[in-house]
Design a protein around this motif. Structure first.
Motif, PDB file in Angstrom:
ATOM      1  N   LYS A   1       0.828  -1.206   0.000  1.00  0.00           N
ATOM      2  CA  LYS A   1       0.000   0.000   0.000  1.00  0.00           C
ATOM      3  C   LYS A   1       0.866   1.261   0.000  1.00  0.00           C
ATOM      4  O   LYS A   1       0.466   2.299  -0.494  1.00  0.00           O
TER       5      LYS A   1
ATOM      6  N   ARG B   1     -15.274   3.954   1.218  1.00  0.00           N
ATOM      7  CA  ARG B   1     -14.658   2.972   0.313  1.00  0.00           C
ATOM      8  C   ARG B   1     -14.759   1.600   0.954  1.00  0.00           C
ATOM      9  O   ARG B   1     -14.483   1.444   2.144  1.00  0.00           O
TER      10      ARG B   1
ATOM     11  N   ASP C   1     -13.849  -2.557   0.902  1.00  0.00           N
ATOM     12  CA  ASP C   1     -12.877  -3.535   0.405  1.00  0.00           C
ATOM     13  C   ASP C   1     -13.512  -4.924   0.365  1.00  0.00           C
ATOM     14  O   ASP C   1     -14.221  -5.319   1.305  1.00  0.00           O
TER      15      ASP C   1
ATOM     16  N   GLU D   1     -14.350  -4.750   4.722  1.00  0.00           N
ATOM     17  CA  GLU D   1     -14.369  -3.607   5.643  1.00  0.00           C
ATOM     18  C   GLU D   1     -14.763  -2.342   4.897  1.00  0.00           C
ATOM     19  O   GLU D   1     -14.691  -2.278   3.668  1.00  0.00           O
TER      20      GLU D   1
ATOM     21  N   ASN E   1     -14.026   1.890   4.791  1.00  0.00           N
ATOM     22  CA  ASN E   1     -13.122   2.974   5.184  1.00  0.00           C
ATOM     23  C   ASN E   1     -13.923   4.268   5.104  1.00  0.00           C
ATOM     24  O   ASN E   1     -14.372   4.653   4.019  1.00  0.00           O
TER      25      ASN E   1
END
Ligand SMILES: Nc1ncnc2c1ncn2[C@@H]1O[C@H](COP(=O)(O)OP(=O)(O)O)[C@@H](O)[C@H]1O
Ligand SMILES: [Mg+2]
Length: 326
Positions: free
Chosen positions: A228, A268, A270, A283, A285
């Motif tokens: 990342k 956002r 995932d 999850e 964000n």
């Protein structure tokens, strides 16, 4: 589908961008703030940054007379509802989700149970790691529940901080003993593709639009912290090459999760797409990174939305919970 963004509205006269802080995602926050500040200046908005860590003592004074805060911060202390609560108390509008959604989304297990109850497909079994029992007993319980291939991660960190995929019992015990975070969770490792979907909310109508899904492909199969932070270790594809069915499913699930969690403005989500084409929600964000190279900016670009339009849209959603209820 085209996303209709209102690009012109009366921008606030002055904005403070809150960034930095103490979390493991400090570096990511600072990069976001730099990019956001540039965009705000480009829009003719007077804007300044405050670092929650280095400017902590001055925060109160720096916010005097300010009516809008742009949150370019991530992780504990900034994304988890505490800062949002402070801004509520001060009556200052801020970007992103409110106190409750921020707090819930920061706790991956709690968020998962809410999203699952709303009918979103998630990783099927996840469990909190107990520190009340001896570590070898806990390791045996986890293997019994999840099988041998396990992901251990902190319930409340982002950016893959502390995420481990232990090979064998010794590594599992070492991961459980890792003192970097007290609250750990375990779930079965699911082989698959890492996909993220951005959701944008229209402040006026409440309409939720999704941005084109992005795929992050890393050599090690798990989208690690190193990957990342170093885009050379990761290949991004946006729009991700997905079948129409999977593309539709991840977008619908991202919208359903945004709604169920009570997120506001943008978020956002995932996912892992398994080889049998199931989209497993991992999850949410609530303050996804906003650097130019970040996922959200890439997704927006693929939807024909410039970085400045994205920042403008997020700014337009700034509010306090109280105002929403009035
Ligand atoms: N159960 C899992 N199985 C396989 N890969 C996982 C699993 N959980 C997380 N990952 C991988 O780790 C990455 C980070 O996990 P995530 O739950 O999104 O936490 P965060 O991004 O907050 O650190 C995911 O994008 C995915 O690549
Ligand atoms: Mg993630």
């Amino acid at each position: 589908m085209t996303i209709r963004l209102v690009s012109q509205y009366d921008y606030p006269k002055g904005v403070v961008v809150i960034t930095g802080g103490w979390s493991a995602e400090r570096h990511r926050s600072l990069l976001s703030a730099q990019a956001v500040l540039g965009a705000l200046h480009g829009m003719g908005v007077r804007a300044d940054t405050v670092d929650l860590k280095t400017d902590q003592r001055e925060l109160g004074g720096r916010l005097d007379g300010v009516d809008t805060v742009f949150l370019a911060i991530a992780g504990r202390g900034g994304e988890d509802g505490r800062l949002q609560g402070y801004l509520e108390t001060r009556g200052i509008d801020y970007t992103g989700s409110g106190v409750l959604a921020s707090a819930v989304c920061m706790h991956k297990l709690r968020a998962k149970s809410i999203v699952r109850a709303a009918g979103v497909l998630t990783t099927p079994v996840a469990t909190a790691v107990s520190h009340q029992v001896k570590v070898d007993v806990e390791a045996a319980r986890i293997v019994d529940l999840l099988g041998p291939d396990i992901i251990i991660k902190p319930v409340n960190e982002g950016c893959s901080v502390g995420l481990r995929r232990p090979r064998g019992n010794d590594e599992l015990i070492a991961a459980l003993l890792d003192a970097s975070s007290t609250d750990l969770m375990a779930e079965a490792y699911h082989r698959g593709r890492s996909i993220s979907v951005g959701v944008l909310e229209d402040e006026t109508t409440g309409r939720l639009d999704t941005l084109p899904p992005i795929e992050a492909e890393t050599a090690g199969r798990v989208y690690t912290q190193a990957a990342k932070e170093n885009s050379d270790l990761c290949t991004y594809r946006c729009p991700a090459p997905l079948t129409d069915d999977v593309d539709k499913a991840v977008r619908e699930q991202a919208v359903a999760a945004h709604r169920a969690l009570g997120c506001h403005g943008y978020s956002r989500h995932d996912f892992i797409i398994t080889p049998d084409q199931r989209a497993l929600w991992l999850e949410a964000n609530t303050l996804p990174g906003l650097s130019h190279k970040g996922n959200l900016a890439r997704m927006a670009k693929a939807a024909g939305i410039s970085y400045e339009q994205l920042v403008s849209h997020i700014l337009r959603g700034a509010r306090t919970d109280r105002r929403a209820q009035a």
